[in-house]
Structure formats: structure tokens, C-alpha cells
Design a protein around this motif. Structure first.
Motif, PDB file in Angstrom:
ATOM      1  N   HIS A  38       0.807  -1.205   0.000  1.00  0.00           N
ATOM      2  CA  HIS A  38       0.000   0.000   0.000  1.00  0.00           C
ATOM      3  C   HIS A  38       0.850   1.270   0.000  1.00  0.00           C
ATOM      4  CE1 HIS A  38      -3.500   2.499   0.848  1.00  0.00           C
ATOM      5  NE2 HIS A  38      -2.796   3.094   1.779  1.00  0.00           N
ATOM      6  N   GLY A  39       1.691   1.398   0.971  1.00  0.00           N
ATOM      7  CA  GLY A  39       2.452   2.633   1.156  1.00  0.00           C
ATOM      8  C   GLY A  39       3.332   3.003  -0.017  1.00  0.00           C
ATOM      9  N   TYR A  40       4.108   2.057  -0.513  1.00  0.00           N
ATOM     10  CA  TYR A  40       5.008   2.364  -1.612  1.00  0.00           C
ATOM     11  C   TYR A  40       4.240   2.780  -2.858  1.00  0.00           C
ATOM     12  CZ  TYR A  40       8.853   0.436   1.093  1.00  0.00           C
ATOM     13  OH  TYR A  40       9.782   0.196   2.054  1.00  0.00           O
ATOM     14  N   TYR A  41       3.107   2.164  -3.103  1.00  0.00           N
ATOM     15  CA  TYR A  41       2.296   2.516  -4.268  1.00  0.00           C
ATOM     16  C   TYR A  41       1.908   3.988  -4.212  1.00  0.00           C
ATOM     17  CZ  TYR A  41      -1.667   3.012  -7.353  1.00  0.00           C
ATOM     18  OH  TYR A  41      -2.535   3.468  -8.312  1.00  0.00           O
ATOM     19  N   TYR A  42       1.363   4.417  -3.088  1.00  0.00           N
ATOM     20  CA  TYR A  42       0.909   5.802  -2.981  1.00  0.00           C
ATOM     21  C   TYR A  42       2.061   6.786  -2.877  1.00  0.00           C
ATOM     22  CZ  TYR A  42      -3.855   4.260  -2.898  1.00  0.00           C
ATOM     23  OH  TYR A  42      -5.049   3.718  -3.268  1.00  0.00           O
ATOM     24  N   CYS A  43       3.128   6.406  -2.214  1.00  0.00           N
ATOM     25  CA  CYS A  43       4.297   7.294  -2.153  1.00  0.00           C
ATOM     26  C   CYS A  43       4.856   7.520  -3.551  1.00  0.00           C
ATOM     27  CB  CYS A  43       5.373   6.714  -1.240  1.00  0.00           C
ATOM     28  SG  CYS A  43       4.982   6.865   0.499  1.00  0.00           S
ATOM     29  N   ASP A  44       4.975   6.459  -4.334  1.00  0.00           N
ATOM     30  CA  ASP A  44       5.465   6.595  -5.701  1.00  0.00           C
ATOM     31  C   ASP A  44       4.485   7.383  -6.561  1.00  0.00           C
ATOM     32  OD1 ASP A  44       7.732   5.171  -5.112  1.00  0.00           O
ATOM     33  OD2 ASP A  44       6.984   3.276  -5.937  1.00  0.00           O
ATOM     34  N   LEU A  45       3.205   7.134  -6.381  1.00  0.00           N
ATOM     35  CA  LEU A  45       2.185   7.779  -7.187  1.00  0.00           C
ATOM     36  C   LEU A  45       2.169   9.286  -6.968  1.00  0.00           C
ATOM     37  CD1 LEU A  45      -0.237   7.353  -9.130  1.00  0.00           C
ATOM     38  CD2 LEU A  45      -1.658   7.107  -7.093  1.00  0.00           C
ATOM     39  N   TYR A  46       2.284   9.724  -5.721  1.00  0.00           N
ATOM     40  CA  TYR A  46       2.158  11.135  -5.387  1.00  0.00           C
ATOM     41  C   TYR A  46       3.481  11.845  -5.103  1.00  0.00           C
ATOM     42  CZ  TYR A  46      -2.770  10.054  -5.181  1.00  0.00           C
ATOM     43  OH  TYR A  46      -4.030   9.675  -5.505  1.00  0.00           O
ATOM     44  N   ALA A  47       4.602  11.157  -5.167  1.00  0.00           N
ATOM     45  CA  ALA A  47       5.891  11.769  -4.847  1.00  0.00           C
ATOM     46  C   ALA A  47       6.180  12.984  -5.733  1.00  0.00           C
ATOM     47  CB  ALA A  47       7.011  10.744  -4.975  1.00  0.00           C
ATOM     48  N   GLY A  48       5.800  12.936  -6.978  1.00  0.00           N
ATOM     49  CA  GLY A  48       6.040  14.051  -7.886  1.00  0.00           C
ATOM     50  C   GLY A  48       5.234  15.289  -7.546  1.00  0.00           C
ATOM     51  N   LEU A  49       4.172  15.113  -6.779  1.00  0.00           N
ATOM     52  CA  LEU A  49       3.315  16.249  -6.403  1.00  0.00           C
ATOM     53  C   LEU A  49       3.853  16.987  -5.184  1.00  0.00           C
ATOM     54  CD1 LEU A  49      -0.173  14.558  -6.790  1.00  0.00           C
ATOM     55  CD2 LEU A  49       1.030  15.986  -8.436  1.00  0.00           C
ATOM     56  N   LEU A  50       4.754  16.367  -4.438  1.00  0.00           N
ATOM     57  CA  LEU A  50       5.271  16.945  -3.211  1.00  0.00           C
ATOM     58  C   LEU A  50       6.593  17.661  -3.481  1.00  0.00           C
ATOM     59  CD1 LEU A  50       4.540  13.902  -0.910  1.00  0.00           C
ATOM     60  CD2 LEU A  50       3.182  15.963  -1.150  1.00  0.00           C
ATOM     61  N   VAL A  51       6.491  18.799  -4.061  1.00  0.00           N
ATOM     62  CA  VAL A  51       7.705  19.549  -4.422  1.00  0.00           C
ATOM     63  C   VAL A  51       7.939  20.670  -3.419  1.00  0.00           C
ATOM     64  CG1 VAL A  51       8.804  20.956  -6.175  1.00  0.00           C
ATOM     65  CG2 VAL A  51       7.354  19.033  -6.816  1.00  0.00           C
TER      66      VAL A  51
END
Length: 51
Positions: A38-51
Motif C-alpha cells: 500500500h504505502g510504496y504505491y501511494y508514495c510513488d504515485l504522489y511523490a512528484g506532487l510533493l515539491v
């Protein structure tokens, strides 16, 4: 590292059981499995949005 500027422990897997207000969070032995599913999926999915 995500949250690395806010928390010294960011990026490390939790090594103790935790809870709040009588509610226990995922047991430390379950954390790696939970992150992998669960965690890695969402971290990877939204990591680009956290600038």
C-alpha cells in the motif's frame, strides 16, 4: 527523501509498536508488508506532487 526535512527518521521503517488513544497502529512485524502493498504505491504515485 519525502518528509526528510521535517523528520529525522523519514525513510526508515518503524521498529516499535505504536498506538494512540487506545488504538494500536499496524504491528511492527506487519509494517514491511503493509508498505509493500500500500504505502510504496501511494508514495510513488504522489511523490512528484510533493515539491
Amino acid at each position: 527523501m519525502w518528509l526528510g526535512n521535517a523528520y529525522q527518521w523519514a525513510g526508515e521503517t518503524r521498529s516499535v509498536n505504536m498506538g494512540k488513544g487506545g488504538f494500536e497502529f499496524a504491528a511492527v512485524l506487519q509494517v514491511p508488508l503493509s508498505l509493500s502493498h500500500h504505502g510504496y504505491y501511494y508514495c510513488d504515485l504522489y511523490a512528484g506532487l510533493l515539491v
